[in-house]
Design a protein around this motif. Structure first.
Motif, PDB file in Angstrom:
ATOM      1  N   MET A   1      23.453 -31.436  12.658  1.00 13.93           N
ATOM      2  CA  MET A   1      24.408 -30.392  13.036  1.00 13.93           C
ATOM      3  C   MET A   1      23.713 -29.071  13.336  1.00 13.93           C
ATOM      4  N   SER A   2      22.574 -28.818  12.641  1.00 10.67           N
ATOM      5  CA  SER A   2      21.899 -27.533  12.775  1.00 10.67           C
ATOM      6  C   SER A   2      21.289 -27.351  14.156  1.00 10.67           C
ATOM      7  N   SER A   3      21.032 -28.450  14.877  1.00 11.20           N
ATOM      8  CA  SER A   3      20.416 -28.338  16.197  1.00 11.20           C
ATOM      9  C   SER A   3      21.438 -28.054  17.285  1.00 11.20           C
ATOM     10  N   GLN A   4      22.724 -28.123  16.953  1.00  9.66           N
ATOM     11  CA  GLN A   4      23.765 -27.898  17.943  1.00  9.66           C
ATOM     12  C   GLN A   4      24.074 -26.415  18.094  1.00  9.66           C
ATOM     13  N   THR A   5      24.721 -26.104  19.194  1.00  8.41           N
ATOM     14  CA  THR A   5      25.247 -24.753  19.404  1.00  8.41           C
ATOM     15  C   THR A   5      26.649 -24.691  18.830  1.00  8.41           C
ATOM     16  N   PRO A   6      26.984 -23.681  18.027  1.00  5.81           N
ATOM     17  CA  PRO A   6      28.340 -23.606  17.464  1.00  5.81           C
ATOM     18  C   PRO A   6      29.404 -23.577  18.560  1.00  5.81           C
ATOM     19  N   ALA A   7      30.494 -24.271  18.311  1.00  8.19           N
ATOM     20  CA  ALA A   7      31.631 -24.195  19.235  1.00  8.19           C
ATOM     21  C   ALA A   7      32.257 -22.811  19.174  1.00  8.19           C
ATOM     22  N   LEU A   8      32.159 -22.198  18.012  1.00 11.27           N
ATOM     23  CA  LEU A   8      32.793 -20.904  17.785  1.00 11.27           C
ATOM     24  C   LEU A   8      32.030 -20.170  16.698  1.00 11.27           C
ATOM     25  N   ARG A   9      31.823 -18.875  16.895  1.00  9.95           N
ATOM     26  CA  ARG A   9      31.115 -18.083  15.892  1.00  9.95           C
ATOM     27  C   ARG A   9      31.742 -16.689  15.790  1.00  9.95           C
ATOM     28  N   GLY A  19      44.193   1.976   3.445  1.00  5.91           N
ATOM     29  CA  GLY A  19      43.917   1.792   2.025  1.00  5.91           C
ATOM     30  C   GLY A  19      43.290   0.467   1.651  1.00  5.91           C
ATOM     31  N   VAL A  20      43.083  -0.436   2.627  1.00  8.09           N
ATOM     32  CA  VAL A  20      42.568  -1.772   2.312  1.00  8.09           C
ATOM     33  C   VAL A  20      41.506  -2.170   3.343  1.00  8.09           C
ATOM     34  N   ARG A  21      40.335  -2.602   2.861  1.00  9.95           N
ATOM     35  CA  ARG A  21      39.324  -3.182   3.732  1.00  9.95           C
ATOM     36  C   ARG A  21      39.496  -4.699   3.653  1.00  9.95           C
ATOM     37  N   ALA A  22      40.271  -5.250   4.572  1.00  9.66           N
ATOM     38  CA  ALA A  22      40.669  -6.659   4.490  1.00  9.66           C
ATOM     39  C   ALA A  22      39.509  -7.594   4.776  1.00  9.66           C
ATOM     40  N   LEU A  23      38.623  -7.212   5.683  1.00 15.36           N
ATOM     41  CA  LEU A  23      37.437  -8.014   6.017  1.00 15.36           C
ATOM     42  C   LEU A  23      36.229  -7.097   6.031  1.00 15.36           C
ATOM     43  N   ASP A  24      35.186  -7.509   5.343  1.00  8.29           N
ATOM     44  CA  ASP A  24      34.008  -6.659   5.183  1.00  8.29           C
ATOM     45  C   ASP A  24      32.754  -7.427   5.617  1.00  8.29           C
ATOM     46  N   ASN A  25      32.414  -7.286   6.908  1.00  4.73           N
ATOM     47  CA  ASN A  25      31.190  -7.892   7.452  1.00  4.73           C
ATOM     48  C   ASN A  25      31.177  -9.411   7.264  1.00  4.73           C
ATOM     49  N   VAL A  26      32.256 -10.064   7.719  1.00  9.72           N
ATOM     50  CA  VAL A  26      32.407 -11.512   7.544  1.00  9.72           C
ATOM     51  C   VAL A  26      31.856 -12.255   8.768  1.00  9.72           C
ATOM     52  N   SER A  27      31.029 -13.261   8.511  1.00  8.03           N
ATOM     53  CA  SER A  27      30.524 -14.144   9.565  1.00  8.03           C
ATOM     54  C   SER A  27      30.913 -15.578   9.236  1.00  8.03           C
ATOM     55  N   PHE A  28      31.174 -16.353  10.289  1.00  3.72           N
ATOM     56  CA  PHE A  28      31.654 -17.730  10.113  1.00  3.72           C
ATOM     57  C   PHE A  28      31.421 -18.482  11.410  1.00  3.72           C
ATOM     58  N   ASP A  29      31.072 -19.768  11.313  1.00  3.10           N
ATOM     59  CA  ASP A  29      30.966 -20.577  12.535  1.00  3.10           C
ATOM     60  C   ASP A  29      31.464 -21.986  12.284  1.00  3.10           C
ATOM     61  N   VAL A  30      31.799 -22.674  13.359  1.00  2.62           N
ATOM     62  CA  VAL A  30      32.184 -24.079  13.291  1.00  2.62           C
ATOM     63  C   VAL A  30      31.464 -24.801  14.416  1.00  2.62           C
ATOM     64  N   MET A  31      30.876 -25.966  14.086  1.00  3.61           N
ATOM     65  CA  MET A  31      30.101 -26.733  15.036  1.00  3.61           C
ATOM     66  C   MET A  31      30.993 -27.737  15.756  1.00  3.61           C
ATOM     67  N   PRO A  32      30.606 -28.187  16.953  1.00  2.16           N
ATOM     68  CA  PRO A  32      31.360 -29.255  17.624  1.00  2.16           C
ATOM     69  C   PRO A  32      31.380 -30.511  16.754  1.00  2.16           C
ATOM     70  N   GLY A  33      32.553 -31.109  16.620  1.00  2.00           N
ATOM     71  CA  GLY A  33      32.673 -32.329  15.837  1.00  2.00           C
ATOM     72  C   GLY A  33      32.582 -32.146  14.343  1.00  2.00           C
ATOM     73  N   GLU A  34      32.797 -30.919  13.869  1.00  2.00           N
ATOM     74  CA  GLU A  34      32.726 -30.616  12.435  1.00  2.00           C
ATOM     75  C   GLU A  34      34.099 -30.204  11.920  1.00  2.00           C
ATOM     76  N   VAL A  35      34.403 -30.581  10.679  1.00  2.00           N
ATOM     77  CA  VAL A  35      35.558 -30.034   9.977  1.00  2.00           C
ATOM     78  C   VAL A  35      35.026 -29.057   8.939  1.00  2.00           C
ATOM     79  N   HIS A  36      35.295 -27.775   9.157  1.00  2.00           N
ATOM     80  CA  HIS A  36      34.749 -26.707   8.321  1.00  2.00           C
ATOM     81  C   HIS A  36      35.900 -26.043   7.576  1.00  2.00           C
ATOM     82  N   ALA A  37      35.905 -26.187   6.258  1.00  2.00           N
ATOM     83  CA  ALA A  37      36.966 -25.594   5.439  1.00  2.00           C
ATOM     84  C   ALA A  37      36.726 -24.103   5.254  1.00  2.00           C
TER      85      ALA A  37
END
Length: 503
Positions: A1-9, A19-37
């Motif tokens: 999976m690591s050799s693939q290009t992420p479908a989405l990043r 008054g709320v910082r809902a997201l603070d420098n969040v990174s996330f990716d999903v690969m083609p053909g992967e189920v990422h929880a």
């Protein structure tokens, strides 16, 4: 999976509300053909991150990359055009339209002069429905479908385009076990076609069954990614909430008080019959059974929402009749309903008004409601139940599921009931908030409340109950103490198997 290009990043996403910082420098990716929880407690930032991805919110910082191309999402329609599809937990269907019209809404196939090509529409829809193995067709009106089948219509929308990534948000919340199997088959099919799946769920058994990786958010921050085959529920939970949970059974043997509620031969038409049980002060009695066993209907009868056709209800040893919720409240019975959003809360009202709604007539100073008294009640139960909200003016609809549930519980505790009935206390709530609700139930019992807990989750009834009543087809099959109950004999009981038949 690591050799693939992420479908989405997503890279360094920041999103701030007043008054709320809902997201603070969040990174996330999903690969083609992967189920990422994507996991985290209610309020951890999962929904906000997905709304950024879907163009509903614009990030203050960071970027979205699809197939190595930076994109700016300004609307859900644009996200769809980039191959990003959402399956929402909250249904967004037009009930008066057909299944086909809902699936292709805004993109109906056309013939000359802008006429809808109905034949093509129905043909393509039925082809998609065939993949989902559902029992309805393209022309069925959505309003005539069950909630579970409406959820399948939502899922069908994702199969209309060449998706690069599909986001499932609590997709099994309304599905039966058989429909879950079909859903997992669809997810497997999408995987084989190279589609990346983002799977949001609180259900650990599903996460470990179908996912490849698990990423965790806590307090709006990225906390790490785990390979599913190499981790376990305890590690994921600790990453989510920053502590270990007590998942043991209830083994408390504290002294019980007098019998607060006794039911003798209670019946309600064909819903349940010959139901007899009692609940003492200081005791938690759990009701466990399959959907349709009659558990919720018993609770509704005790709360005056249904009229019994036979039997007796005794409070403190005295027979009583309950014709309405007002009767029940006056007699010291409160019900936290199964559907907190539809039956327990007014989502467009603020926290204070929701909490004091049942007693608003008792808080009047002349023709007006005494605002100070309302605020005092809210402050008391916000502190007591650890309700996390900026203040009483916050709309309940903006709170996480766990905090919404605490508002409902606080509303009824403020009425000082003798008997508290809690139906599905942790449905749709993350594992950390579940633990808080469980501890609260046990604490209320220790304070002398008589508590009835109705749950479809075996670990829950085992964890909180002093006794467990197993129901099948409207009957009480067996009552277990916490000492004698096992998973096997509990499952046998809710399946209608009694010990004599087993022997």
């Amino acid at each position: 999976m690591s050799s693939q290009t992420p479908a989405l990043r997503l890279e360094g996403i920041v999103k701030t509300f007043p008054g709320v910082r809902a997201l603070d420098n969040v990174s996330f990716d999903v690969m083609p053909g992967e189920v990422h929880a994507l996991m985290g407690e209610n309020g951890a930032g999962k929904s906000t991150l997905m709304k950024v991805l879907g163009g509903i919110y614009q990030p203050d910082e960071g970027r979205i990359v699809v197939n190595e191309q930076p994109v700016v999402m300004t609307s859900p329609l644009q996200a769809k055009s980039k191959g990003i599809m959402f399956i929402h937990q909250e249904l967004s269907l037009a009930e008066e339209l057909s299944v086909a019209e809902n699936i292709y809404l805004g993109e109906l196939p056309k013939k000359s002069f802008g006429r809808v090509d109905w034949q093509k529409l129905y043909s393509e829809t039925n082809e998609i429905l065939g993949r989902l193995k559902v029992g309805f067709d393209a022309k069925t009106k959505v309003g005539d479908l069950s909630i579970a089948n409406q959820q399948m219509v939502e899922i069908a929308r994702a199969l209309t385009v060449e998706a690069k990534a599909v986001i499932f948000d609590e997709p099994t919340a309304s599905l039966t076990d058989a429909e879950k199997v079909v859903l997992f088959d669809v997810i497997g099919d999408l995987k084989t076609h190279g589609v990346g799946i983002i799977y949001i769920s609180h259900r650990m058994e599903e996460i470990f069954r179908i996912t490849d990786r698990i990423s965790v958010l806590r307090d709006g921050q990225y906390r790490g990614t785990l390979e599913t085959p190499e981790t376990d529920e305890e590690e994921v939970t600790q990453l989510m909430i920053g502590r270990k949970l007590d998942l043991s059974r209830n083994v408390s043997h504290h002294e019980l008080g007098d019998v607060a509620l006794e039911v003798r031969g209670l019946e309600c038409g064909k819903l349940f019959h010959n139901v007899s049980f009692s609940v003492c002060r200081g005791e938690v009695v759990g009701f466990y059974g399959l959907v349709g066993a009659g558990r919720t209907e018993i609770a509704e009868t005790l709360f005056g929402l249904r009229d019994p056709t036979a039997g007796q209800i005794l409070l403190d040893g005295q027979e009583t009749t309950i014709h309405s919720p007002a009767d029940a409240i006056e007699k010291g019975i409160s019900l936290v309903p199964e559907d907190r959003k539809g039956q327990g809360l007014v989502l467009g009202m603020n926290c204070r008004d929701n909490m004091t709604l049942p007693q608003v007539n008792d808080l009047k100073a002349g023709p007006f409601v005494a605002e100070g008294a309302e605020i005092a009640i809210f402050d008391q139960y916000r502190d007591r139940l650890d309700i996390r909200t900026p203040g009483w003016k916050q709309l309940v609809g903006n709170l996480s599921g766990g905090n919404q549930q605490k508002i409902v519980i606080g509303k009824w505790l403020s009425m000082h009931p003798n008997i508290l009935i809690v139906d599905e206390p942790t449905r749709g709530i993350d594992v950390g908030s579940k633990s808080e609700i469980h501890n609260l139930i046990r604490e209320l019992a220790s304070q002398g409340y008589a508590v009835i807990v109705i749950s479809s989750e075996m670990p829950e009834v085992l964890h909180v109950s002093d006794r467990i009543i197993a129901m099948f087809n409207g009957e009480i099959i067996r009552t277990f103490t916490s000492d004698e109950v096992t998973e096997d004999n509990l499952i046998q009981a809710i399946s209608g198997i009694i010990p004599e038949k087993v022997a």
